[in-house]
Design an enzyme around this catalytic site. Structure first.
Site, PDB file in Angstrom:
ATOM      1  N   GLU A  84      -5.113  -1.037  -8.378  1.00  0.00           N
ATOM      2  CA  GLU A  84      -4.128  -0.133  -8.978  1.00  0.00           C
ATOM      3  C   GLU A  84      -2.971  -0.968  -9.551  1.00  0.00           C
ATOM      4  O   GLU A  84      -2.369  -1.761  -8.807  1.00  0.00           O
ATOM      5  CB  GLU A  84      -3.588   0.838  -7.917  1.00  0.00           C
TER       6      GLU A  84
ATOM      7  N   ASN B 149      -4.668   6.125  -2.007  1.00  0.00           N
ATOM      8  CA  ASN B 149      -4.193   6.570  -0.692  1.00  0.00           C
ATOM      9  C   ASN B 149      -3.631   7.990  -0.738  1.00  0.00           C
ATOM     10  O   ASN B 149      -3.527   8.659   0.285  1.00  0.00           O
ATOM     11  CB  ASN B 149      -3.154   5.598  -0.121  1.00  0.00           C
TER      12      ASN B 149
ATOM     13  N   SER C  87       0.835  -1.212   0.000  1.00  0.00           N
ATOM     14  CA  SER C  87       0.000   0.000   0.000  1.00  0.00           C
ATOM     15  C   SER C  87       0.859   1.247   0.000  1.00  0.00           C
ATOM     16  O   SER C  87       0.429   2.294  -0.452  1.00  0.00           O
ATOM     17  CB  SER C  87      -0.836   0.094   1.273  1.00  0.00           C
TER      18      SER C  87
END
Ligand SMILES: NC(=O)c1ccc[n+]([C@@H]2O[C@H](COP(=O)([O-])OP(=O)(O)OC[C@H]3O[C@@H](n4cnc5c(N)ncnc54)[C@H](O)[C@@H]3O)[C@@H](O)[C@H]2O)c1
Length: 509
Positions: free
Chosen positions: A154, A192, A121
């Site tokens: 993604e 994010n 992430s």
């Protein structure tokens, strides 16, 4: 099925690894699962059997499909079992050193054409790939939790990632029914990164003492109305659900990775609450208390009584006629003077400015500001936002609260704030979305899709800015910038240029 991959290895049998295995086993791919902690593989396979069983019970898949999906999953006793794979998806602990070691080990086992993808992430795909002999085969492949339900992924391209690798991952995602968005390897990728508006700006509102937690959450859920929709959860409700132990380090990491870019500055409130172990629902206490998994939300403060004979003078501004119509529809008398009479409540409608700035030249003790960015008309909204100057008398504030609740709408009452709550949070979301577009991290369309599906916002940041109007967003940001002097609020180049030229924020050049 004409898949670009025939055998997929998944490393890490935790929350994400399990979800990824489910996704690909369900669409007919052979999947091999490995975890350094051996019982984790057995636990994951038992969990997946249970999941497929439940899906079959509910009629979402047939019992035959459930059995077939389980038949596609094989446990790996060691990394050697990945030898025949043409794609490995890594979902182990979020540590660069451990991931780099894993990729080095994998390269010794798999063939030269095997794609190595990381579900990280927050770590740099480029830094992971740099450890590899063949960095061209390394890409980011960032899913969201829970993987089968969050239908976006993604596909992250580092500077050395081969385009063919990206294309193959894009195709694989589509086969599984997920929407792939391609993005460059930058801190936070798209989702994010774009998420740095909602929570962090709301924390800043709290930090400035503008309002209490439930007031902010209610305004963002009920006042914001973009194409008929608001945010499903308030920012503090969301942070409590995610856990501040997860979200605060993400805020810190993205801030530092962008070399202390002020837009992304985290809050000391977050740091302090993490230190206190007040993570949210998982610890029973966060921004709210939680009992048995249920959030305990403090009751809405009572609405004061509407004083008899209230007279309101509406200061000049873009929405003056509509505001006067509302005031009169709510039952107050309008003061039609060119200047307010001595006993009138003075209503201002700032965009990006605070009530104190809007009160210049007026008697601040009688000034109240109404947020007019979202629908505010008579019986046309669920909630309105008002705010006061530090000098506003309590009786004036209460009269305005009563007035704006007179048609049954709820009212959020704020202390002075440049941009109230909704203006500043929404403008920051748009500003950051525009910065992502300016940096060419992804196409404008992919930025919006990723944010809608990944964060569940009613619209992507660029479409949101278009719906409000790019010039209006610039006005709000410039006002906030002027009042606070904070560089975090400066309007960025993508936004300014499109506002100047009358172009959509989705316009790519
Ligand atoms: N949980 C989320 O919401 C989420 C969302 C997107 C991405 N991610 C990323 O996905 C990855 C995994 O997250 P998670 O939530 O599934 O974690 P998790 O803790 O649930 O599972 C990680 C698993 O990896 C195993 N593991 C750790 N080190 C290993 C090693 N060296 N070799 C083999 N196995 C190892 C652990 O035993 C554990 O079973 C992380 O990089 C995380 O940042 C997580």
């Amino acid at each position: 099925m004409n898949s670009p991959f025939s055998r997929i290895g998944v490393v890490g049998a935790g929350a994400m690894g399990r979800g990824i295995v489910q996704l690909y086993a369900q669409c007919g791919h052979a999947v091999v699962l490995y975890d350094a902690h051996e019982p984790a593989v057995d636990a994951a396979i038992a969990h997946l059997r249970d999941t497929f069983g439940k899906l079959a019970e509910k009629g979402r898949i047939t019992p035959e499909q459930a059995a077939a999906a389980m038949g596609h999953i094989a446990p790996a006793a060691s990394l050697q079992d990945f030898a025949g794979c043409d794609l490995i998806i890594e979902a182990i602990v979020e540590r660069l050193d451990v991931k780099r070691e894993m990729f080095i080990a994998l390269e010794e086992i798999v063939g030269p054409d095997c794609v190595l993808a990381s579900n990280t992430s927050s770590l740099s795909i480029t830094a992971i790939a740099a450890a590899c002999e063949h960095p061209g085969r390394v890409a980011g492949y960032h899913f969201f939790n829970p993987v089968p339900l969050m239908k976006v992924v993604e596909v992250v391209q580092g500077p050395r990632t081969a385009s063919a690798v990206v294309d193959r991952l894009v195709e694989l995602s589509r086969i599984a029914g997920h929407t792939p968005v391609v993005c460059q390897d930058t801190p936070g990728f798209i989702v994010n990164h774009a998420g740095r508006g909602f929570g962090p700006e709301s924390l800043r509102v709290l930090h400035e003492g503008v309002a209490e937690v439930p007031v902010v959450d209610r305004l963002l859920r009920e006042q914001v109305d973009i194409g008929g929709q608001g945010f499903k959860l308030g920012p503090f409700e969301l942070m409590d659900l995610t856990g501040l132990d997860i979200s605060h380090p993400v805020m810190e990491s993205i801030y530092h990775q962008y070399y202390e870019e002020p837009r992304y500055k985290p809050s000391v409130i977050g740091a302090q609450r993490v230190a206190a172990g007040m993570y949210g629902r998982k610890t029973g206490e966060g921004f709210y208390r939680h009992a048995g998994g249920a959030q305990q939300t403090p009751a809405e403060p009572p609405t004061p009584a509407l004083p008899a004979g209230l007279r309101v003078w509406v200061a000049p501004g873009g929405m003056r006629d509509a505001v006067r119509e509302l005031v009169s529809g709510l039952g107050a008398a309008l003061d039609d003077g060119t200047a307010p009479a001595a006993d009138s409540l003075i209503l201002v409608t700032p965009m990006g400015l605070d009530a104190s700035t809007a009160a210049q030249g007026l008697d601040a003790t009688r000034v109240v500001a109404l947020d007019t960015l979202f629908p505010f008309g008579l019986r046309a909204c669920k909630r309105r936002a008002i705010m006061t100057t530090p000098a506003t008398l309590a009786a004036v504030r209460e009269a305005a609260h009563a007035l704006f609740a007179a048609d049954g709408a709820k009212v959020g009452v704020l202390r002075d704030s440049a941009g109230f709550v909704a203006q500043r949070v929404v403008a920051m979301i748009v500003a950051i979305g525009c910065d992502i577009a300016q940096q060419r991290v992804a196409s404008p369309a992919d930025i919006d899709v990723a944010v809608r599906l990944g964060l569940g916002y009613p619209m992507g940041p660029l479409a949101m800015g278009d719906a409000i109007g790019p010039r209006r967003i610039v006005e709000i940001l410039a006002g906030m910038h002027r009042v606070t002097g904070e560089p975090r609020y400066r309007p960025g180049l993508w936004l300014q240029r499109r506002a100047q030229l009358g172009l959509s924020l989705l316009h790519e050049d």
